[in-house]
Scaffold this motif. Structure first.
Motif, mmCIF file in Angstrom:
data_model
loop_
_atom_site.group_PDB
_atom_site.id
_atom_site.type_symbol
_atom_site.label_atom_id
_atom_site.label_comp_id
_atom_site.label_asym_id
_atom_site.label_seq_id
_atom_site.Cartn_x
_atom_site.Cartn_y
_atom_site.Cartn_z
ATOM 1 N N LEU A 46 0.970 -3.328 4.676
ATOM 2 C CA LEU A 46 0.202 -3.574 3.452
ATOM 3 C C LEU A 46 0.480 -2.535 2.385
ATOM 4 O O LEU A 46 0.364 -2.814 1.194
ATOM 5 N N ALA A 47 0.848 -1.338 2.823
ATOM 6 C CA ALA A 47 1.122 -0.280 1.854
ATOM 7 C C ALA A 47 2.320 -0.607 0.975
ATOM 8 O O ALA A 47 2.469 -0.068 -0.114
ATOM 9 N N LYS A 48 3.175 -1.520 1.449
ATOM 10 C CA LYS A 48 4.334 -1.918 0.658
ATOM 11 C C LYS A 48 4.053 -3.140 -0.208
ATOM 12 O O LYS A 48 4.955 -3.687 -0.848
ATOM 13 N N LYS A 49 2.803 -3.605 -0.201
ATOM 14 C CA LYS A 49 2.334 -4.691 -1.064
ATOM 15 C C LYS A 49 3.144 -5.978 -0.906
ATOM 16 O O LYS A 49 3.726 -6.483 -1.883
ATOM 17 N N PRO A 50 3.170 -6.529 0.276
ATOM 18 C CA PRO A 50 3.871 -7.804 0.435
ATOM 19 C C PRO A 50 3.089 -8.944 -0.217
ATOM 20 O O PRO A 50 1.857 -8.924 -0.251
ATOM 21 N N VAL A 51 3.809 -9.924 -0.738
ATOM 22 C CA VAL A 51 3.153 -11.125 -1.257
ATOM 23 C C VAL A 51 2.993 -12.065 -0.068
ATOM 24 O O VAL A 51 3.910 -12.805 0.295
ATOM 25 N N SER A 52 1.824 -12.007 0.578
ATOM 26 C CA SER A 52 1.634 -12.743 1.819
ATOM 27 C C SER A 52 0.382 -13.601 1.835
ATOM 28 O O SER A 52 0.286 -14.549 2.596
ATOM 29 N N TYR A 53 -0.588 -13.269 0.977
ATOM 30 C CA TYR A 53 -1.842 -14.015 0.911
ATOM 31 C C TYR A 53 -2.551 -13.583 -0.361
ATOM 32 O O TYR A 53 -2.464 -12.423 -0.762
ATOM 33 N N GLY A 54 -3.260 -14.495 -0.995
ATOM 34 C CA GLY A 54 -3.834 -14.198 -2.298
ATOM 35 C C GLY A 54 -4.721 -12.973 -2.333
ATOM 36 O O GLY A 54 -4.710 -12.199 -3.296
ATOM 37 N N ARG A 55 -5.505 -12.768 -1.276
ATOM 38 C CA ARG A 55 -6.427 -11.624 -1.259
ATOM 39 C C ARG A 55 -5.701 -10.293 -1.254
ATOM 40 O O ARG A 55 -6.233 -9.271 -1.703
ATOM 41 N N HIS A 56 -4.468 -10.290 -0.753
ATOM 42 C CA HIS A 56 -3.712 -9.043 -0.669
ATOM 43 C C HIS A 56 -3.050 -8.674 -1.989
ATOM 44 O O HIS A 56 -2.506 -7.575 -2.114
ATOM 45 N N GLY A 57 -3.079 -9.567 -2.955
ATOM 46 C CA GLY A 57 -2.492 -9.284 -4.250
ATOM 47 C C GLY A 57 -1.353 -10.220 -4.593
ATOM 48 O O GLY A 57 -0.734 -10.839 -3.721
ATOM 49 N N THR A 58 -1.097 -10.347 -5.868
ATOM 50 C CA THR A 58 -0.027 -11.190 -6.389
ATOM 51 C C THR A 58 0.870 -10.344 -7.282
ATOM 52 O O THR A 58 0.553 -9.186 -7.574
ATOM 53 N N PRO A 59 1.995 -10.874 -7.748
ATOM 54 C CA PRO A 59 2.824 -10.105 -8.680
ATOM 55 C C PRO A 59 2.050 -9.628 -9.917
ATOM 56 O O PRO A 59 2.374 -8.575 -10.475
ATOM 57 N N THR A 60 1.037 -10.384 -10.347
ATOM 58 C CA THR A 60 0.217 -9.940 -11.484
ATOM 59 C C THR A 60 -0.567 -8.687 -11.114
ATOM 60 O O THR A 60 -0.634 -7.718 -11.879
ATOM 61 N N THR A 61 -1.179 -8.721 -9.932
ATOM 62 C CA THR A 61 -1.919 -7.557 -9.439
ATOM 63 C C THR A 61 -1.012 -6.339 -9.372
ATOM 64 O O THR A 61 -1.358 -5.248 -9.850
ATOM 65 N N PHE A 62 0.145 -6.533 -8.755
ATOM 66 C CA PHE A 62 1.038 -5.405 -8.524
ATOM 67 C C PHE A 62 1.597 -4.842 -9.833
ATOM 68 O O PHE A 62 1.856 -3.641 -9.940
ATOM 69 N N ALA A 63 1.768 -5.685 -10.839
ATOM 70 C CA ALA A 63 2.245 -5.202 -12.135
ATOM 71 C C ALA A 63 1.241 -4.251 -12.767
ATOM 72 O O ALA A 63 1.610 -3.195 -13.306
ATOM 73 N N PHE A 64 -0.035 -4.620 -12.705
ATOM 74 C CA PHE A 64 -1.082 -3.737 -13.238
ATOM 75 C C PHE A 64 -1.116 -2.427 -12.461
ATOM 76 O O PHE A 64 -1.165 -1.333 -13.049
ATOM 77 N N GLU A 65 -1.101 -2.526 -11.137
ATOM 78 C CA GLU A 65 -1.174 -1.315 -10.310
ATOM 79 C C GLU A 65 0.026 -0.406 -10.556
ATOM 80 O O GLU A 65 -0.116 0.825 -10.637
ATOM 81 N N GLU A 66 1.188 -0.989 -10.710
ATOM 82 C CA GLU A 66 2.394 -0.198 -10.969
ATOM 83 C C GLU A 66 2.294 0.530 -12.310
ATOM 84 O O GLU A 66 2.683 1.699 -12.430
ATOM 85 N N ALA A 67 1.754 -0.144 -13.310
ATOM 86 C CA ALA A 67 1.641 0.480 -14.626
ATOM 87 C C ALA A 67 0.716 1.688 -14.581
ATOM 88 O O ALA A 67 1.015 2.745 -15.149
ATOM 89 N N VAL A 68 -0.430 1.556 -13.911
ATOM 90 C CA VAL A 68 -1.363 2.679 -13.809
ATOM 91 C C VAL A 68 -0.741 3.820 -13.020
ATOM 92 O O VAL A 68 -0.840 4.994 -13.399
ATOM 93 N N ALA A 69 -0.085 3.495 -11.910
ATOM 94 C CA ALA A 69 0.535 4.536 -11.094
ATOM 95 C C ALA A 69 1.589 5.308 -11.883
ATOM 96 O O ALA A 69 1.645 6.543 -11.825
ATOM 97 N N GLN A 70 2.413 4.600 -12.627
ATOM 98 C CA GLN A 70 3.434 5.284 -13.433
ATOM 99 C C GLN A 70 2.801 6.158 -14.499
ATOM 100 O O GLN A 70 3.251 7.284 -14.749
ATOM 101 N N LEU A 71 1.757 5.646 -15.135
ATOM 102 C CA LEU A 71 1.118 6.403 -16.209
ATOM 103 C C LEU A 71 0.492 7.690 -15.690
ATOM 104 O O LEU A 71 0.531 8.735 -16.363
ATOM 105 N N GLU A 72 -0.085 7.646 -14.487
ATOM 106 C CA GLU A 72 -0.754 8.824 -13.933
ATOM 107 C C GLU A 72 0.173 9.719 -13.120
ATOM 108 O O GLU A 72 -0.226 10.794 -12.697
#
Length: 394
Positions: A46-72
């Motif tokens: 899960l730490a690698k953020k697989p696209v495996s089920y909606g609750r685990h996140g989607t490419p939209t989710t991961f895009a937001f998370e990536e942006a925050v991580a890069q900014l911080e």
């Protein structure tokens, strides 16, 4: 490494992956189809953020998370449904029964409620400490201390904490430092350079920026990423891809909005300092504020939230002032485009320190209105402190 404004514009975007679309599309799904039973049943990290089920996140989710991580400057980030859930996830990820937790006495009141009502029955001892303690926190650390939780500045009383000094003391004992960084936002500080291990934000506020979104985000260094991500999974937290899209869209304009919030807030705060009805303004960006040196050292700017301590007046006068404001809405949250006011009741929950202002205090969020109009509104409301009749809130 690109500058923060450049990251705001580019982080979390991959137009080449989506037919040239500038923004990552909204992926709405519960089920994800797998090509074979082997791929469906394969173990997933899960730490690698697989696209495996909606609750685990989607490419939209991961895009937001990536942006925050890069900014911080974080290793990774994960979205949660709101700011309080982000605090809950961060604390539960690092604590276990029998441990001791240090929490700043200036912490967000619902965070204190979670600690007192949920962590204590789990066998975790919660101790509140003076937010001004700095390196002195070393004297409070124990062999079983599981974490130190900070909030700088405090969201009602605005004490700046010496995060690098606290982190140095905690890390010498192998203890993680968590911080609610909602006030300073992912744009105005580099929390991991200051020594924070887990950074927490209510994206509901400045990241969303328009008072129409509930979302939280937790970013971590490499050491604490897997425990945080696993905790989000175990507690079944999930964020709508539509909300992640809205948060990512808000993030794109965070820099320009914050510069205006700070400019407006400084103008209003300096004007308030000169008013005869005002005792002091609690805003670290002001040169007169006790935390100004720490603010200037650690942060790249300020947001639009601060408190004002009035000279002594009775409750009726305070009510006339708050109700008399026409451009300041009375409501929870902050970080949107609009100005807000609430009454500060910090004395009711402080335990490690005493909050005894010389008069009543109000918290103001300075929005994106013209500051001259906000000042005029505050002036007419301050006049009501001296009046004997009530005014209606517009």
């Amino acid at each position: 490494m690109p500058k923060p404004d450049t990251l705001l514009a580019h982080a979390g975007r991959a137009p080449e992956a989506y037919s040239g679309m500038v923004n990552t599309p909204v992926f709405r799904t519960s089920t994800v189809i797998h090509p074979t039973i082997e791929s469906y049943e394969a173990p997933r990290d899960l730490a690698k953020k697989p696209v495996s089920y909606g609750r685990h996140g989607t490419p939209t989710t991961f895009a937001f998370e990536e942006a925050v991580a890069q900014l911080e400057g974080a290793h990774q980030a994960v979205a949660t449904p709101n700011g309080l859930s982000a605090i809950v996830v961060a604390l539960l990820a690092v604590l276990k029964p029998g441990q001791h937790l240090l929490v700043t006495d200036s912490a967000y009141s619902p965070a204190r409620g979670f600690c007192d009502r949920r962590l204590v029955p789990l066998g975790i001892e919660v101790e509140y400490y003076d937010p001004l303690i700095g390196a002195g926190i070393a004297d409070l650390l124990r062999d079983n201390t599981g974490a130190v939780f900070c909030e700088s500045p405090g969201s009602l009383t605005f004490e700046m904490q010496d995060i690098p000094a606290i982190a140095a003391a905690a890390h010498a004992r192998g203890i993680p430092v968590l911080a609610d960084n909602t006030w300073v936002t992912p744009y105005l500080a580099s929390p991991f350079e200051l020594g924070i291990d887990i950074s927490i934000h209510a994206g509901t506020k400045y990241i969303g920026g328009h008072s129409d979104l509930m979302i939280g985000v937790v970013s971590t260094n490499e050491r604490y990423w897997k425990p945080v991500r696993q905790t989000v999974y175990d507690y079944a937290y999930s964020v709508s891809p539509d909300d992640c899209y809205q948060a990512l869209r808000g993030l794109r304009t965070l820099g320009v909005r914050l510069r205006q919030h700070e400019r407006n807030a400084l103008q209003v705060a300096r004007w308030l300092q000169a008013q005869p009805e005002v005792s002091r303004v609690l805003y670290p960006a002001l040169e007169s504020d006790p935390g100004h040196a720490l603010w200037k050292r650690d942060y790249r700017g300020a947001s639009g939230l601060f408190s004002v301590v009035l000279k002594p007046v009775d409750d009726a006068a305070l009510t006339r002032f708050v109700n008399g404001l026409q451009l300041f809405g009375i409501g929870s949250s902050w970080g949107g485009f609009e100005s807000l006011v609430t009454v500060v009741h910090a004395a009711s929950y402080r335990t490690a320190t005493r909050w005894q202002p010389e008069g009543p205090a109000v918290r103001l969020h300075i929005g994106l209105e013209d500051p001259a109009d906000l000042i005029a509104d505050l002036r007419q409301a301050l006049d009501l402190l001296h009046a004997g009749k009530a005014a209606s809130h517009g």
